[in-house]
Design a protein around this motif. Structure first.
Motif, short mmCIF file in Angstrom:
data_model
loop_
_atom_site.label_atom_id
_atom_site.label_comp_id
_atom_site.label_asym_id
_atom_site.label_seq_id
_atom_site.Cartn_x
_atom_site.Cartn_y
_atom_site.Cartn_z
N THR A 138 9.38 15.17 57.03
CA THR A 138 8.38 14.75 56.05
C THR A 138 8.90 14.98 54.64
O THR A 138 8.74 14.14 53.76
CB THR A 138 7.06 15.51 56.28
OG1 THR A 138 6.62 15.26 57.61
CG2 THR A 138 5.99 15.10 55.31
N ARG A 139 9.55 16.11 54.43
CA ARG A 139 10.11 16.42 53.11
C ARG A 139 11.21 15.44 52.76
O ARG A 139 11.29 14.96 51.62
CB ARG A 139 10.64 17.85 53.08
CG ARG A 139 11.16 18.27 51.74
CD ARG A 139 10.04 18.37 50.72
NE ARG A 139 10.60 18.78 49.45
CZ ARG A 139 10.40 18.14 48.31
NH1 ARG A 139 9.60 17.11 48.27
NH2 ARG A 139 10.96 18.56 47.21
N VAL B 128 3.42 11.16 51.43
CA VAL B 128 3.01 11.60 52.75
C VAL B 128 1.76 12.45 52.59
O VAL B 128 1.75 13.41 51.81
CB VAL B 128 4.13 12.43 53.43
CG1 VAL B 128 3.70 12.89 54.81
CG2 VAL B 128 5.42 11.63 53.51
N ALA B 129 0.71 12.09 53.30
CA ALA B 129 -0.55 12.83 53.21
C ALA B 129 -0.36 14.26 53.67
O ALA B 129 0.44 14.54 54.57
CB ALA B 129 -1.62 12.14 54.05
N HIS B 130 -1.10 15.16 53.08
CA HIS B 130 -0.98 16.57 53.42
C HIS B 130 -1.33 16.86 54.88
O HIS B 130 -0.89 17.86 55.43
CB HIS B 130 -1.84 17.43 52.48
CG HIS B 130 -1.30 17.46 51.09
ND1 HIS B 130 -0.16 18.16 50.75
CD2 HIS B 130 -1.72 16.85 49.96
CE1 HIS B 130 0.09 18.00 49.47
NE2 HIS B 130 -0.85 17.21 48.96
N GLU B 131 -2.11 15.98 55.50
CA GLU B 131 -2.45 16.18 56.91
C GLU B 131 -1.21 16.09 57.80
O GLU B 131 -1.22 16.60 58.92
CB GLU B 131 -3.47 15.14 57.40
CG GLU B 131 -4.79 15.15 56.66
CD GLU B 131 -4.75 14.30 55.40
OE1 GLU B 131 -4.32 13.13 55.45
OE2 GLU B 131 -5.18 14.82 54.36
N ALA B 132 -0.16 15.45 57.32
CA ALA B 132 1.06 15.30 58.11
C ALA B 132 1.88 16.59 58.13
O ALA B 132 2.74 16.76 58.98
CB ALA B 132 1.90 14.16 57.56
N PHE B 133 1.60 17.48 57.19
CA PHE B 133 2.35 18.72 57.13
C PHE B 133 1.76 19.76 58.08
O PHE B 133 0.54 19.83 58.25
CB PHE B 133 2.34 19.29 55.70
CG PHE B 133 3.16 18.49 54.73
CD1 PHE B 133 4.48 18.80 54.53
CD2 PHE B 133 2.60 17.45 54.02
CE1 PHE B 133 5.25 18.07 53.62
CE2 PHE B 133 3.35 16.72 53.12
CZ PHE B 133 4.69 17.03 52.92
N ARG C 38 1.91 6.99 61.72
CA ARG C 38 0.94 7.33 60.69
C ARG C 38 1.34 6.77 59.33
O ARG C 38 0.50 6.37 58.54
CB ARG C 38 0.79 8.85 60.60
CG ARG C 38 -0.30 9.30 59.65
CD ARG C 38 -0.45 10.80 59.58
NE ARG C 38 -0.74 11.38 60.87
CZ ARG C 38 -0.25 12.55 61.30
NH1 ARG C 38 0.55 13.26 60.52
NH2 ARG C 38 -0.56 13.02 62.48
N LEU C 39 2.66 6.73 59.07
CA LEU C 39 3.16 6.24 57.79
C LEU C 39 3.46 4.74 57.82
O LEU C 39 3.93 4.19 56.83
CB LEU C 39 4.44 7.00 57.41
CG LEU C 39 4.29 8.50 57.19
CD1 LEU C 39 5.64 9.14 56.95
CD2 LEU C 39 3.34 8.79 56.04
#
Length: 112
Positions: free
Chosen positions: A82-83, A92-97, A33-34
């Motif tokens: 992610t962090r 990192v898009a919030h959808e990844a969290f 995704r990234l």
């Protein structure tokens, strides 16, 4: 004589092996995704940081008497990774969290 994996008989070991499998799959999806190569040299430091965050989070969960299921443990690790990536300046898009509110509250106590 076939070598048996004696550890495979232990339910907690089996559970952790499933968690690690899920972590690997989730990590792969996140990196895709990234658009980060699985051979990126920064991954080692990110994974080390994520592991430290994950271990602290696991301890906090136990202190709060939260039994982490496979899915929750995986979500916590992905959030920690992610962090770690985000700390290095990569957006990192919030959808990844993860979306689990209990996990978010737990991680607020452990993540920088």
């Amino acid at each position: 004589m076939a070598d048996e994996d004696e550890w495979a008989l232990d339910p907690s070991v089996r559970m952790m092996r499933r968690v690690f499998g899920r972590i690997e799959a989730s990590q792969e999806k996140l990196l895709q995704r990234l658009s980060i190569s699985p051979f990126d040299t920064r991954l080692r430091s990110w994974r080390e940081a994520a592991l430290k965050f994950f271990e602290k989070s696991w301890v906090q969960a136990k202190k709060h008497r939260i039994d982490l299921e496979e899915e929750q443990a995986t979500a916590i690790y992905v959030h920690c990774l992610t962090r770690a990536i985000n700390i290095e300046g990569i957006e990192v898009a919030h959808e990844a969290f993860p979306n689990d509110e209990k996990i978010k509250i737990l991680l607020k106590e452990t993540l920088p």
